[in-house]
Design a protein around this motif. Sequence first.
Motif, PDB file in Angstrom:
ATOM      1  N   THR A 107       0.831  -1.192   0.000  1.00 19.52           N
ATOM      2  CA  THR A 107       0.000   0.000   0.000  1.00 19.52           C
ATOM      3  C   THR A 107       0.870   1.248   0.000  1.00 19.52           C
ATOM      4  O   THR A 107       1.990   1.234   0.496  1.00 19.52           O
ATOM      5  CB  THR A 107      -0.960   0.026   1.220  1.00 19.52           C
ATOM      6  N   THR A 133      -6.885   4.266  -0.448  1.00 22.82           N
ATOM      7  CA  THR A 133      -6.734   3.506   0.791  1.00 22.82           C
ATOM      8  C   THR A 133      -7.649   4.094   1.849  1.00 22.82           C
ATOM      9  O   THR A 133      -7.660   5.295   2.065  1.00 22.82           O
ATOM     10  CB  THR A 133      -5.267   3.546   1.284  1.00 22.82           C
ATOM     11  N   LEU A 148      -6.574  -1.357   7.138  1.00 26.80           N
ATOM     12  CA  LEU A 148      -6.386  -0.625   5.887  1.00 26.80           C
ATOM     13  C   LEU A 148      -6.980  -1.447   4.763  1.00 26.80           C
ATOM     14  O   LEU A 148      -6.784  -2.657   4.695  1.00 26.80           O
ATOM     15  CB  LEU A 148      -4.896  -0.411   5.587  1.00 26.80           C
ATOM     16  N   GLN A 149      -7.683  -0.775   3.886  1.00 25.45           N
ATOM     17  CA  GLN A 149      -8.186  -1.440   2.697  1.00 25.45           C
ATOM     18  C   GLN A 149      -7.845  -0.571   1.500  1.00 25.45           C
ATOM     19  O   GLN A 149      -8.147   0.622   1.483  1.00 25.45           O
ATOM     20  CB  GLN A 149      -9.694  -1.656   2.757  1.00 25.45           C
ATOM     21  N   THR A 150      -7.192  -1.174   0.515  1.00 23.77           N
ATOM     22  CA  THR A 150      -6.864  -0.477  -0.713  1.00 23.77           C
ATOM     23  C   THR A 150      -7.816  -0.971  -1.795  1.00 23.77           C
ATOM     24  O   THR A 150      -8.010  -2.177  -1.956  1.00 23.77           O
ATOM     25  CB  THR A 150      -5.402  -0.752  -1.143  1.00 23.77           C
TER      26      THR A 150
END
Length: 170
Positions: A107, A133, A148-150
């Motif tokens: 990320t 993100t 965290l999410q991308t």
Amino acid sequence: MKNWKSILITVFSFFAISGMVLFNSCVKDPCNDLRCQNKGTCSDGFCQCPTGFEGSECEITAASRFTGTWVGNYRCNNYPITPDTVRIVLQEAPNTVRFENLGFGNTAAHSFTGTATTPQTTFVDLPSQGSTTHAYMYVDGGLLQVYLQTVDANGLPTQNCHFSGVRISN
């Protein structure tokens, strides 16, 4: 003599009843004992704290719950668990914090800034090179959880990461 007894009993009774009514009718203001700090206001015996402050008298910054160095592990998708250290610093008082030194997978979010609220913080989207993100952190006692999410340009998740750690210093 009987009249004097009756008069004394009547006068004593009058003063006793009047004193009890007066004593019981005085209601103490519950806000008199509180000293709300940082522009907090008292309502019904409790301080209503402005954004960025907490505590019984608004004496604690919300950011203090998050700031410090945290050591733990992160994992992205199904990759192996990896040890890592997260540092959260106060960027601007009372509640703007910045993450530093994140090694979360591939990320682009190796540091980011957000507003600390209690007990969680959601950070603004961090657009970078066609992806975005989303960051979220939660503190429960001495344990920090970071998610965290991308997502790609189409809104599809490309990476999900999770960090769990304990504070080693403030």
